[in-house]
Design a protein around this motif. Structure first.
Motif, mmCIF file in Angstrom:
data_model
loop_
_atom_site.group_PDB
_atom_site.id
_atom_site.type_symbol
_atom_site.label_atom_id
_atom_site.label_comp_id
_atom_site.label_asym_id
_atom_site.label_seq_id
_atom_site.Cartn_x
_atom_site.Cartn_y
_atom_site.Cartn_z
ATOM 1 N N GLU A 42 6.822 -100.158 11.862
ATOM 2 C CA GLU A 42 5.539 -100.973 12.249
ATOM 3 C C GLU A 42 4.528 -101.272 11.106
ATOM 4 O OE1 GLU A 42 4.327 -99.510 16.478
ATOM 5 O OE2 GLU A 42 5.775 -97.935 15.972
ATOM 6 N N LEU A 43 4.654 -100.689 10.093
ATOM 7 C CA LEU A 43 3.742 -100.975 8.974
ATOM 8 C C LEU A 43 3.874 -102.177 8.275
ATOM 9 C CD1 LEU A 43 3.651 -97.173 7.627
ATOM 10 C CD2 LEU A 43 2.318 -98.295 9.684
ATOM 11 N N THR A 44 2.913 -102.570 7.769
ATOM 12 C CA THR A 44 2.922 -103.954 6.787
ATOM 13 C C THR A 44 3.568 -103.362 5.403
ATOM 14 O OG1 THR A 44 0.824 -103.866 5.866
ATOM 15 C CG2 THR A 44 1.143 -105.004 7.942
ATOM 16 N N ALA A 45 4.279 -104.348 4.724
ATOM 17 C CA ALA A 45 4.546 -103.969 3.203
ATOM 18 C C ALA A 45 3.513 -103.138 2.487
ATOM 19 C CB ALA A 45 5.276 -105.528 2.714
ATOM 20 N N GLU A 46 2.277 -104.072 2.648
ATOM 21 C CA GLU A 46 1.139 -103.343 1.945
ATOM 22 C C GLU A 46 0.690 -102.104 2.304
ATOM 23 O OE1 GLU A 46 1.316 -107.620 1.542
ATOM 24 O OE2 GLU A 46 1.257 -106.389 3.258
ATOM 25 N N GLU A 47 0.962 -101.755 3.585
ATOM 26 C CA GLU A 47 0.466 -100.215 4.030
ATOM 27 C C GLU A 47 1.671 -99.447 3.398
ATOM 28 O OE1 GLU A 47 -1.709 -101.677 8.097
ATOM 29 O OE2 GLU A 47 0.532 -101.299 8.065
ATOM 30 N N ARG A 86 -6.058 -105.904 1.497
ATOM 31 C CA ARG A 86 -5.912 -104.961 2.658
ATOM 32 C C ARG A 86 -7.032 -103.671 3.055
ATOM 33 N NH1 ARG A 86 -6.008 -101.720 6.054
ATOM 34 N NH2 ARG A 86 -4.138 -100.743 7.202
ATOM 35 N N ARG A 93 -3.862 -101.897 15.710
ATOM 36 C CA ARG A 93 -2.729 -102.727 15.791
ATOM 37 C C ARG A 93 -1.571 -101.815 16.706
ATOM 38 N NH1 ARG A 93 -1.429 -103.268 10.924
ATOM 39 N NH2 ARG A 93 0.313 -101.862 10.710
#
Length: 729
Positions: free
Chosen positions: A653-658, A701, A82
């Motif tokens: 730029e990271l998702t909440a899960e990451e 994830r 991504r």
């Protein structure tokens, strides 16, 4: 030599070796500005032809992160697809990691990504310790003095745009060395040493202004083909920890309204921006937090003398080697707005409050009289500077001691009152123009930072002037103007350790291994002492953790120093502020112990007493005896619940899960290092137990929601145990 244009990199590289022969120093800009396709082709040729001798001279060769284990691979894989999709690798770095650089190729860097090459002996051996301001000088003089049969090729990425009817090229993210190249390259020509300056067009780069902009004739060769336009390397923001935020809060009290700010990349810069924005937008809440953290109680005289707690009425100006997204946040937040101008007479009038953006008749007369006192007949250079600032109307020209337009001429002799009156009446503009809110030399950051620069209006982007490192990082050359622009400067830097004597350790270990490099830090330290009203603020986290060990970053002594003790100034940890400038050794040691982690205070005090540097009778005041991580977290906890002091105050730029997985696994790994048996038992208990519903998005994830074998069940157990320990499930 006439500029040659190429649409094919291979053809241009053919030209390079035809002109330069087979002994080439390939100079590349620091970090983002490396044109990967060109670099890879030059390297491929050298790798295939042992008769070519190639030295790659650069810094911060960017690499996509590599996973060190299966869990990291599962996190990094989708992130890499991504965030770094389409970003080419540097082939020489790929081979370097494999210890496969051919013997005819040497990589010579003056700055590493922090810690990235600590355990790589060839890189340690080929590191070149140099001030950022000396890089071009050192690169050129090596050829002049030691390698006269070699050639120098400097290549970088540029953006292209038509300005005022002609095509121009912006060095965008790396204007840092351009002015020095213009000054030093002619010396090679006088010695008949082949040298080329090459630009590769990549319009993904934001078109930045200032000294970054050059005509085509600046370059010996320009490669222009959309095929070579690639996405920019993104550096995602790192999470800002509680200690980071506490350091940022302390620093924010030392920044004076109407002053100048320099700060670098990373979580500490993000923390400073968050606290400055809080100070500006919510001053009452900010004061409440400052009081709760006992900053006002412990350091009010220093804060009153050099900083402040009020909103920014005048705003700040940035003079920074590295333009980071922190400055965009401060610009959008209304803090970075103090404009500076390219003429010392204009700048002095602005500093003195005699001239605002609107040019009044009285202000204009004041400026001309100040000029007349120094140079009675205005020079062409002075005229150009005033015109650039908007003091003179557009369309005016200068020649033969006269100012002229299409219809009239005006004497530039300011001793002549009639001439001066005519200039004031007919030549002076109505408003200042081309004010700058930040001078920067290079930039790199997350994708949203590049998007923000590209998305700015032209007028706004012109306020961020990209210029040479020799302009920003030192006072030599245009010193009067720089001193006027950089009033009340706060040079905010980071270090790894400090000794009780005040020696600062920033770039290497006691055994000589280099963590990063000196870069521009020494320059900013020197300027902090040279500029009236300026201060150096050195940020140091009080402790570092590794496995079972926690160590203090405030130490009694250390076998290496980046900045010597006689240049000590202000030091900030998460526990407070130590003003060390001009202090006796006893007071320096006591001040540093007071802002150390309390787990190490007694040991530091004992060492200092034994060495005779602190009186035996001294006792650490009680108010500095609660410097513990838990106490710090408790103080900020109520405000974190309100959404303040967030892990990513500027976004990510990271998702909440990451974000959750990365933090939980990092902290779980530290816990495992301290108590492996207990952690192993917890993981074993999670391997076959049902996962709570709250864990589903995290397991999905990580592609562990349906484990197929024992290995995946073990990984699932680690993830569940880490999330549970972190309170996520």
């Amino acid at each position: 030599m006439e500029t040659k244009f190429f649409d094919n990199i291979g053809t241009c590289v053919d030209h390079v070796f035809e002109v330069c022969g087979k002994k080439v120093v390939l100079g590349l800009p620091l970090a983002l500005g490396k044109p990967q396709a060109f670099v890879n082709e030059v390297y491929r040729r050298a790798k295939a032809d042992p008769s070519i001798q190639l030295i790659i001279a650069t810094a911060l060769s960017l690499e996509k992160p590599a996973a060190s284990g299966e869990l990291e691979r599962r996190i990094l894989g989708p992130m890499a697809d991504r965030i770094w999709a389409g970003v080419p690798d540097l082939d020489y770095m790929t081979d370097l990691r494999k210890n496969a650089l051919p013997p005819n190729v040497v990589l010579k860097e003056f700055y590493f990504k922090a810690g990235a090459l600590l355990h790589h002996p060839p890189s340690q051996q080929n590191h070149c310790s140099s001030n950022y301001t000396h890089v071009v000088r050192d690169m050129v003089t090596e050829l002049l003095d030691e390698k006269p049969d070699w050639a120098l090729v400097y290549c970088q990425g540029v953006a292209r745009r038509e300005l005022d009817g002609r095509v121009c090229y912006s060095e965008s993210c790396n204007a840092d060395l351009g002015p020095d190249l213009k000054r030093w390259f002619p010396r090679l020509g006088r010695k008949n040493i082949p040298h080329l300056r090459i630009a590769v067009v990549n319009n993904q780069l934001p078109f930045m202004y200032g000294e970054a902009v050059n005509p085509a004739g600046t370059y010996d060769a320009i490669i222009d083909n959309p095929e070579y336009e690639t996405p920019l390397f993104s550096v995602p923001s790192r999470p800002v920890s509680v200690p980071d935020h506490a350091i940022g809060l302390n620093v924010s009290t030392l920044i004076r309204d109407g002053g100048t700010l320099q700060v670098g990349i990373g979580s500490l810069g993000d923390a400073i921006a968050a606290s400055l924005l809080l100070r500006h937008r919510q001053p009452r809440l900010y004061r409440e937090i400052v009081d709760g953290m006992r900053i006002a109680e412990n350091y009010q005289p220093l804060v009153d003398r050099i900083g402040g707690l009020d909103p920014f009425e005048q705003g700040l100006y940035g003079a920074t080697e590295m333009l980071v997204d922190t400055f965009i946040d401060l610009y959008r937040g209304g803090i970075l707005r103090r404009q500076v101008y390219a003429d010392p007479f204009i700048q002095k009038a602005v500093n003195d409050g005699l001239l605002q953006e609107a040019i009044t008749p009285d202000a204009a007369r004041n400026v001309l009289e100040a000029i007349a006192g120094v140079q009675p007949v205005m020079t062409a250079r002075q005229f150009d500077r005033l015109r650039e600032c908007g003091f003179f109307k557009p369309g005016l020209r200068y020649a033969d001691d006269r100012i002229m337009d299409d219809n009239d001429t005006f004497s530039a002799d300011l001793r002549d009152e009639e001439a001066k009156s005519r200039i004031l009446a007919e030549c002076v503009g109505d408003r200042l123009r081309n004010g700058i809110v930040a001078h920067g030399c290079f930039f790199i950051g997350p994708k949203r930072f590049y998007d923000a620069l590209r998305g700015m209006s032209e007028e706004a982007r012109r306020q961020f002037s990209m210029t040479g490192v020799s302009y920003v990082n030192q006072l030599y050359g245009d010193q009067e103007l720089k001193e006027l622009q950089r009033r009340d400067a706060r040079f905010v830097n980071a270090a790894m350790m400090i000794t009780l004597a005040g020696n600062i350790v920033s770039d290497a270990l006691a055994d000589g291994r280099v963590i990063s490099g000196v870069g521009g830090q020494y320059n900013f330290v020197a300027m902090a002492h040279a500029l009236e009203g300026a201060r150096l603020i050195m940020m140091i986290k009080s402790v570092r953790e590794g496995g079972r060990r926690v160590a203090s970053n405030i130490v009694f002594n250390y076998g290496y120093a980046t900045i010597p003790r006689h240049l000590r100034d202000i030091v900030v940890t998460e526990y407070g502020i130590a003003d060390l400038r001009g202090k006796m050794d006893r007071d320096v040691a006591m001040a540093l112990i007071q802002i150390a982690d309390s787990r190490f205070q007694d040991g530091l005090l004992a060492r200092a007493r034994k060495a005779g540097k602190i009186p035996v009778s001294y006792r650490i005041p009680d108010r500095f005896r609660n410097n513990y991580p838990e106490a710090l977290a408790d103080k900020l906890a109520p405000y974190r619940k309100q959404g303040l002091f967030a892990a990513f105050p500027g976004g990510t730029e990271l998702t909440a899960e990451e974000v959750a997985l990365g933090g939980a696994l990092r902290r779980f790994r530290q816990k495992a290092g301290r108590n492996p048996l207990a952690v192993a038992a917890v993981v074993a208990g999670r391997m076959f137990s049902p996962a709570p519903p709250a864990a589903d998005p995290y397991l999905q994830r990580m592609r562990l929601d349906h484990p197929v074998d024992l290995k995946e069940r073990l990984l699932r157990g680690i993830v569940l145990a880490a999330l549970a320990a972190d309170g996520k499930i």
